[in-house]
Design a protein around this motif. Sequence first.
Motif, PDB file in Angstrom:
ATOM      1  N   ASP A 103       0.825  -1.218   0.000  1.00 40.54           N
ATOM      2  CA  ASP A 103       0.000   0.000   0.000  1.00 40.54           C
ATOM      3  C   ASP A 103       0.858   1.267   0.000  1.00 40.54           C
ATOM      4  N   ALA A 104       1.764   1.334  -0.966  1.00 39.33           N
ATOM      5  CA  ALA A 104       2.634   2.507  -1.072  1.00 39.33           C
ATOM      6  C   ALA A 104       1.822   3.751  -1.426  1.00 39.33           C
ATOM      7  N   PRO A 105       1.912   4.817  -0.641  1.00 37.63           N
ATOM      8  CA  PRO A 105       1.190   6.051  -0.951  1.00 37.63           C
ATOM      9  C   PRO A 105       1.854   6.755  -2.132  1.00 37.63           C
ATOM     10  N   PHE A 106       1.155   7.695  -2.694  1.00 37.38           N
ATOM     11  CA  PHE A 106       1.666   8.412  -3.854  1.00 37.38           C
ATOM     12  C   PHE A 106       3.008   9.070  -3.556  1.00 37.38           C
ATOM     13  N   ILE A 107       3.193   9.580  -2.343  1.00 39.28           N
ATOM     14  CA  ILE A 107       4.431  10.285  -2.009  1.00 39.28           C
ATOM     15  C   ILE A 107       5.635   9.351  -1.923  1.00 39.28           C
ATOM     16  N   TYR A 108       5.394   8.025  -1.929  1.00 38.82           N
ATOM     17  CA  TYR A 108       6.513   7.102  -1.853  1.00 38.82           C
ATOM     18  C   TYR A 108       7.167   6.903  -3.213  1.00 38.82           C
ATOM     19  N   ARG A 109       6.429   7.137  -4.271  1.00 42.89           N
ATOM     20  CA  ARG A 109       6.954   6.901  -5.613  1.00 42.89           C
ATOM     21  C   ARG A 109       8.238   7.688  -5.888  1.00 42.89           C
ATOM     22  N   PRO A 110       8.311   8.982  -5.577  1.00 42.07           N
ATOM     23  CA  PRO A 110       9.562   9.719  -5.793  1.00 42.07           C
ATOM     24  C   PRO A 110      10.717   9.150  -4.964  1.00 42.07           C
ATOM     25  N   VAL A 111      10.395   8.668  -3.768  1.00 45.36           N
ATOM     26  CA  VAL A 111      11.425   8.068  -2.915  1.00 45.36           C
ATOM     27  C   VAL A 111      11.962   6.805  -3.590  1.00 45.36           C
ATOM     28  N   TRP A 112      11.066   6.007  -4.136  1.00 44.42           N
ATOM     29  CA  TRP A 112      11.466   4.776  -4.818  1.00 44.42           C
ATOM     30  C   TRP A 112      12.348   5.081  -6.023  1.00 44.42           C
ATOM     31  N   GLU A 113      12.026   6.135  -6.757  1.00 49.57           N
ATOM     32  CA  GLU A 113      12.842   6.495  -7.909  1.00 49.57           C
ATOM     33  C   GLU A 113      14.252   6.898  -7.481  1.00 49.57           C
ATOM     34  N   LEU A 114      14.381   7.471  -6.291  1.00 52.07           N
ATOM     35  CA  LEU A 114      15.684   7.864  -5.783  1.00 52.07           C
ATOM     36  C   LEU A 114      16.513   6.656  -5.341  1.00 52.07           C
ATOM     37  N   ILE A 115      15.845   5.700  -4.689  1.00 50.69           N
ATOM     38  CA  ILE A 115      16.591   4.558  -4.149  1.00 50.69           C
ATOM     39  C   ILE A 115      16.747   3.414  -5.147  1.00 50.69           C
ATOM     40  N   LYS A 116      15.945   3.403  -6.185  1.00 45.68           N
ATOM     41  CA  LYS A 116      15.990   2.301  -7.156  1.00 45.68           C
ATOM     42  C   LYS A 116      17.385   2.076  -7.728  1.00 45.68           C
ATOM     43  N   PRO A 117      18.117   3.139  -8.119  1.00 45.40           N
ATOM     44  CA  PRO A 117      19.479   2.913  -8.631  1.00 45.40           C
ATOM     45  C   PRO A 117      20.409   2.303  -7.586  1.00 45.40           C
ATOM     46  N   LEU A 118      20.123   2.539  -6.310  1.00 45.52           N
ATOM     47  CA  LEU A 118      20.976   2.015  -5.247  1.00 45.52           C
ATOM     48  C   LEU A 118      20.820   0.515  -5.073  1.00 45.52           C
ATOM     49  N   VAL A 119      19.629   0.004  -5.362  1.00 45.91           N
ATOM     50  CA  VAL A 119      19.356  -1.405  -5.079  1.00 45.91           C
ATOM     51  C   VAL A 119      19.819  -2.327  -6.191  1.00 45.91           C
ATOM     52  N   LYS A 120      20.137  -1.755  -7.348  1.00 46.14           N
ATOM     53  CA  LYS A 120      20.633  -2.524  -8.493  1.00 46.14           C
ATOM     54  C   LYS A 120      19.717  -3.711  -8.803  1.00 46.14           C
ATOM     55  N   SER A 121      20.270  -4.919  -8.767  1.00 48.89           N
ATOM     56  CA  SER A 121      19.498  -6.107  -9.142  1.00 48.89           C
ATOM     57  C   SER A 121      18.346  -6.398  -8.195  1.00 48.89           C
ATOM     58  N   TYR A 122      18.416  -5.865  -6.969  1.00 49.04           N
ATOM     59  CA  TYR A 122      17.335  -6.124  -6.024  1.00 49.04           C
ATOM     60  C   TYR A 122      16.020  -5.481  -6.453  1.00 49.04           C
ATOM     61  N   ALA A 123      16.093  -4.514  -7.351  1.00 49.17           N
ATOM     62  CA  ALA A 123      14.869  -3.873  -7.832  1.00 49.17           C
ATOM     63  C   ALA A 123      13.945  -4.897  -8.488  1.00 49.17           C
ATOM     64  N   SER A 124      14.534  -5.940  -9.058  1.00 44.47           N
ATOM     65  CA  SER A 124      13.723  -6.962  -9.722  1.00 44.47           C
ATOM     66  C   SER A 124      12.963  -7.837  -8.729  1.00 44.47           C
ATOM     67  N   LEU A 125      13.301  -7.731  -7.448  1.00 40.83           N
ATOM     68  CA  LEU A 125      12.625  -8.531  -6.432  1.00 40.83           C
ATOM     69  C   LEU A 125      11.412  -7.823  -5.846  1.00 40.83           C
ATOM     70  N   VAL A 126      11.241  -6.558  -6.205  1.00 44.91           N
ATOM     71  CA  VAL A 126      10.191  -5.743  -5.591  1.00 44.91           C
ATOM     72  C   VAL A 126       8.822  -5.962  -6.240  1.00 44.91           C
TER      73      VAL A 126
END
Length: 261
Positions: free
Chosen positions: A215-238
């Motif tokens: 249940d990610a709120p709308f305000i979490y999406r920008p946060v995810w875009e910021l951290i996505k490059p940090l997680v590298k291959s782990y992004a595929s597990l989300v």
Amino acid sequence: MSHWLTLRPAPVQYFRTVSIQSKKPAKNFNLSIRSCSSDPENKYKLIAEVKEKLGKEHSTLPLGKYGRDDEEMIMWYLKDRKYSVKDAVSKLSKAIRWRHEFGVSELSEESIKNVAETRKAYVHDFLDVNGRPVLIVDASKHIPGQFEQYEDEKLCIFMIEKALSKLPSGKQEILAVIDLRGFRTQNADIKFLTFVFDALYYYYPRRLSQVLFVDAPFIYRPVWELIKPLVKSYASLVRFCSAKTVKEEYFAADTVPPNFK
């Protein structure tokens, strides 16, 4: 401690796909499987090579469980590094040194008591329907600066270790459920998240099966875009999903976490 999905394809299916598309890659992978995964004698030889190399190049590293002679740990890193002795030694030596310097073996319920009382992270009492230990994070309860970052880091590592200690025989990965209900921008902590993802990549490789962002709120999406490059291959597990999905697809009626009933 936010995080993750899409289940990775089963190894057998992956090799089948490669063999259909390209004969050359399939041949290489098949050779790797025969020599490193299916041949017990070769496994022992590789483990011996890693132990010898660690002894010569990193003799100051500790011995014993999670040390430079821990064959189970060595085998895990060999698998992670596709059975390259050189790469396994490089990554494993850093992991052993980190465990010693961080004091992983000294962590206890008492040592993380104050932070744990927030209930912002805990290991569920039951396994999910796939037999995986479940690490649950309530992101709305994480307030950057409330505790020293090292205290939050200790909580993170302790909970990962606790979840891994609950692995049933034959299981190797855990499930992370990140409850984002009530998440606000003030709960975001990029510095801490960087620590979490680095720890998972370098010190707990391939231990995370899947990450549910609930249940990610709308305000979490920008946060995810910021951290996505940090997680590298782990992004595929989300996997972004609802609390209802967590309840109905991941747990039996009598094993649902209290916050998802």
